[in-house]
Design an enzyme around this catalytic site. Structure first.
Site, PDB file in Angstrom:
ATOM      1  N   HIS A   1       0.819  -1.290   0.090  1.00 53.49           N
ATOM      2  CA  HIS A   1      -0.001  -0.090  -0.019  1.00 53.49           C
ATOM      3  C   HIS A   1       0.809   1.277   0.084  1.00 53.49           C
ATOM      4  O   HIS A   1       1.939   1.285   0.503  1.00 53.49           O
ATOM      5  CB  HIS A   1      -0.941   0.098   1.193  1.00 53.49           C
ATOM      6  CG  HIS A   1      -0.478   0.120   2.517  1.00 53.49           C
ATOM      7  ND1 HIS A   1       0.251   1.051   3.117  1.00 53.49           N
ATOM      8  CD2 HIS A   1      -0.208  -1.152   3.630  1.00 53.49           C
ATOM      9  CE1 HIS A   1       0.353   0.733   4.342  1.00 53.49           C
ATOM     10  NE2 HIS A   1       0.346  -0.358   4.751  1.00 53.49           N
TER      11      HIS A   1
ATOM     12  N   ASP B   1       0.174   4.483   1.300  1.00 53.44           N
ATOM     13  CA  ASP B   1       0.088   5.460   2.147  1.00 53.44           C
ATOM     14  C   ASP B   1       0.992   4.928   3.377  1.00 53.44           C
ATOM     15  O   ASP B   1       1.188   3.759   3.837  1.00 53.44           O
ATOM     16  CB  ASP B   1      -1.369   5.705   2.551  1.00 53.44           C
ATOM     17  CG  ASP B   1      -1.942   4.428   3.102  1.00 53.44           C
ATOM     18  OD1 ASP B   1      -1.671   3.289   2.701  1.00 53.44           O
ATOM     19  OD2 ASP B   1      -2.961   4.669   4.082  1.00 53.44           O
TER      20      ASP B   1
ATOM     21  N   ASP C   1       6.320   0.951   7.345  1.00 54.13           N
ATOM     22  CA  ASP C   1       5.043   0.374   7.048  1.00 54.13           C
ATOM     23  C   ASP C   1       4.259   1.165   6.046  1.00 54.13           C
ATOM     24  O   ASP C   1       3.773   2.089   6.575  1.00 54.13           O
ATOM     25  CB  ASP C   1       4.359   0.300   8.357  1.00 54.13           C
ATOM     26  CG  ASP C   1       2.970  -0.265   8.338  1.00 54.13           C
ATOM     27  OD1 ASP C   1       2.607  -0.819   6.961  1.00 54.13           O
ATOM     28  OD2 ASP C   1       2.240  -0.230   9.363  1.00 54.13           O
TER      29      ASP C   1
ATOM     30  N   GLU D   1      -4.822   2.292   2.835  1.00 51.22           N
ATOM     31  CA  GLU D   1      -4.969   1.059   3.640  1.00 51.22           C
ATOM     32  C   GLU D   1      -5.144   1.533   5.095  1.00 51.22           C
ATOM     33  O   GLU D   1      -6.004   0.554   5.674  1.00 51.22           O
ATOM     34  CB  GLU D   1      -3.584   0.196   3.351  1.00 51.22           C
ATOM     35  CG  GLU D   1      -3.878  -1.188   4.010  1.00 51.22           C
ATOM     36  CD  GLU D   1      -3.173  -1.032   5.438  1.00 51.22           C
ATOM     37  OE1 GLU D   1      -3.361  -2.095   5.950  1.00 51.22           O
ATOM     38  OE2 GLU D   1      -2.692  -0.070   5.862  1.00 51.22           O
ATOM     39  N   GLU D   2      -4.355   2.327   5.607  1.00 53.56           N
ATOM     40  CA  GLU D   2      -4.102   2.385   6.886  1.00 53.56           C
ATOM     41  C   GLU D   2      -5.385   3.221   7.623  1.00 53.56           C
ATOM     42  O   GLU D   2      -5.598   3.271   8.636  1.00 53.56           O
ATOM     43  CB  GLU D   2      -3.078   3.488   7.366  1.00 53.56           C
ATOM     44  CG  GLU D   2      -1.511   3.129   6.795  1.00 53.56           C
ATOM     45  CD  GLU D   2      -1.192   1.862   7.895  1.00 53.56           C
ATOM     46  OE1 GLU D   2      -1.904   1.349   8.695  1.00 53.56           O
ATOM     47  OE2 GLU D   2       0.107   1.433   7.529  1.00 53.56           O
TER      48      GLU D   2
ATOM     49  N   ASP E   1       3.245  -6.676   3.593  1.00 56.49           N
ATOM     50  CA  ASP E   1       3.061  -5.638   4.785  1.00 56.49           C
ATOM     51  C   ASP E   1       2.887  -6.391   6.055  1.00 56.49           C
ATOM     52  O   ASP E   1       2.415  -5.829   6.981  1.00 56.49           O
ATOM     53  CB  ASP E   1       1.576  -5.281   4.391  1.00 56.49           C
ATOM     54  CG  ASP E   1       1.187  -3.924   5.372  1.00 56.49           C
ATOM     55  OD1 ASP E   1       2.065  -2.926   5.752  1.00 56.49           O
ATOM     56  OD2 ASP E   1      -0.087  -3.601   5.552  1.00 56.49           O
TER      57      ASP E   1
ATOM     58  N   HIS F   1       3.333   2.910  13.453  1.00 58.03           N
ATOM     59  CA  HIS F   1       2.159   3.586  13.598  1.00 58.03           C
ATOM     60  C   HIS F   1       2.668   4.618  14.828  1.00 58.03           C
ATOM     61  O   HIS F   1       1.748   5.209  15.640  1.00 58.03           O
ATOM     62  CB  HIS F   1       0.914   2.939  14.046  1.00 58.03           C
ATOM     63  CG  HIS F   1       0.259   2.231  12.986  1.00 58.03           C
ATOM     64  ND1 HIS F   1      -0.982   1.516  13.085  1.00 58.03           N
ATOM     65  CD2 HIS F   1       0.889   1.779  11.575  1.00 58.03           C
ATOM     66  CE1 HIS F   1      -1.032   0.923  12.125  1.00 58.03           C
ATOM     67  NE2 HIS F   1       0.093   1.029  11.070  1.00 58.03           N
TER      68      HIS F   1
END
Length: 487
Positions: A74, A76, A113, A143-144, A167, A458
């Site tokens: 992904h 983002d 990530d 995705e996030e 991922d 994150h």
């Protein structure tokens, strides 16, 4: 310079990705980078209506007979920064640096990530040393924040029967299943009152220094949730002080464990010494309870100017809000009976904020079992209805059911053992990989997920292990080189 690391092609591309702002829903620049990359390398490129990008490249010489494989990432990243860090994720580049065995970022999330996965897929397309059969690279959007791209993936776009998702976040583990998820938002209308005449002191309480992290992969590590801890203080320790709540906020993403929370309160000056003492006591309590997992937690207060606080929440509603948030469930609900050490069901209270005359709480529920996920949602419905709060449920998706007979899994296992002389771990991840959504339109797709070791995704503590990137690349390249075994 990251380009000094091995594999050079991957790290060079990742360093370029770091220069391009790409938080979720702001992916125009990274999308353009990928399209331009495809044009530069004469690679077929298509975009769909939700922002996904599909790149196709023919097999290298002698590999034309191999089955086609999708490499999926992904585009983002999660935009998180420390409070003192000056960074605008919409315009400022990420600043990566090498720290011993790790690559980190200065005060922000790194975007490994899934930037490393994206870089590896583009490196496969552009590195002449990589041998492969027909390749498709699927890069999904946003995705996030709800797997927007995966939800919007159209049928009959992909030609391949095999897919490698890039991922996952632990080298040496091959993932063959994941949790499903659902978003839950609860809102409660606020009534305000004027500040009591006897209140002449205005404070901001700040609970900071927690590690945070991924609300799926890190939920079982016992880390503190800043929202829950600050509410705990207000609802329990400070109840004998007649303070009034003016504002509360904590967390910034429903899929990240909150690292910081803040409350603005008013009180009488005579009560300040007692409050200050309680804050000191509570910090000691936190340092004792979390000494092995949260060594840097801090709890403090600062004075605010009177003009910065205009009103307070009514006393009756304040008590309801504190009870509501203090009783809100959070964390691991159940461990898996089928796979030892894996979380089956959890929920994360990721955001609380007050705006537009209402307080909102955002939860993310995860589970390998759809009925268990629904049971937690039912609990939150009851929790909301106890104070007549409104609620919304959306973004639900099922998990990815493990397939231990997967040809791609067996090939990856064999190659890992041949390269590193040890067995890879076959895992199910307690996070929402997009693979589960791909099965809607591609039910026969044979999938695995692999990746390097990424710690604290994150959060601004995010870092990727350099050696693990090398090993991940070796495994990926070897799978592509031996794709003839998938026939």
């Amino acid at each position: 310079m990251l380009s000094s690391l091995t594999p050079k092609s991957l790290w060079t591309i990742f360093e370029q990705i770091c220069q391009i702002p790409h938080p979720s829903h702001h992916e125009e620049m990274i999308s353009k980078y990928i399209v331009d990359f495809a044009a530069k390398h004469q690679i077929d490129c298509q975009l769909d209506k939700v922002g996904n990008i599909l790149l196709r490249k023919a097999a290298t010489a002698g590999m034309e007979h191999c089955p086609s494989i999708v490499l999926q990432a992904h585009m983002d990243m999660v935009p998180q920064k420390n409070e003192e860090t000056q960074h605008d994720f919409l315009i400022d580049p990420i600043k990566p640096y090498i720290d011993g065995e790790w690559v980190k970022a200065q005060g922000t999330t790194l975007g490994a990530d899934n930037g490393i996965g994206l870089a590896s897929a583009l490196a496969v397309l552009s590195d002449p040393a990589v041998e492969h059969g027909p390749i498709e690279v699927l890069v999904t959007a946003s995705e996030e924040t709800g797997m927007v791209g995966a939800f919007g993936l159209q049928p009959n776009w992909l030609n391949s029967r095999f897919l490698i998702n890039t991922d996952s976040e632990e080298e040496g583990e091959i993932f063959t299943g994941c949790a499903g998820g659902i978003d839950f938002k609860s809102t409660f209308a606020i009534t305000y009152a004027i500040i009591p005449d006897v209140h002449d002191t205005f404070l901001r309480l700040s609970l900071k220094g927690l590690k945070g992290g991924h609300s799926g992969c890190d939920i079982h590590l016992g880390r503190g949730n800043a929202i829950k801890l600050l509410i705990r203080f207000l609802a329990q320790y400070a109840q004998d002080i007649p303070f009034r709540l003016a504002d509360f906020r904590g967390g910034s993403l429903r899929n990240a464990i909150p690292r910081e929370a803040f409350a603005e309160i008013t009180l009488n000056q005579k009560d300040l010494p007692r409050l200050a003492a309680l804050i000191g006591e509570f910090q000691q309590i936190l340092q004792h309870e979390f000494k092995h997992v949260e060594p840097n937690v801090t709890f403090s207060y600062t004075h605010l100017e009177k003009d910065n606080v205009k009103r307070v929440i009514t006393a009756e509603q304040q008590q309801k809000i504190l009870n509501w948030l203090n009783s809100a469930p959070n964390g691991v609900v159940r461990m898996s009976n089928e796979i030892k050490g894996i979380v089956e069901t959890s929920l994360n209270l990721g955001i609380v904020e007050i705006k537009d005359n209402q307080i909102a709480a955002y939860f993310l529920i995860r589970s390998q079992v759809d009925s268990a996920k629904d049971a937690v949602a039912s609990t939150l419905i009851s929790h909301s209805e106890l104070i007549n709060a409104n609620y919304e449920i959306n973004g639900g998706y099922s998990g990815w059911t493990p397939n231990l007979d997967s040809k791609l899994l067996k090939l990856a296992e064999s190659n890992y053992h041949n390269i590193f002389a040890k067995k890879a771990k076959i895992m199910v991840i307690h996070a929402g990989l997009e693979c589960g959504l791909f099965t809607k339109h591609y039910p026969q797709m044979d999938m695995i997920s692999i990746g390097p070791t990424i710690v604290s995704p994150h959060s601004p503590d995010e870092r990727v292990n350099i050696e693990s990137v090398t090993k991940y690349w070796q495994l990926l390249v070897s799978i592509l080189r031996s794709a003839d075994n998938l026939k």
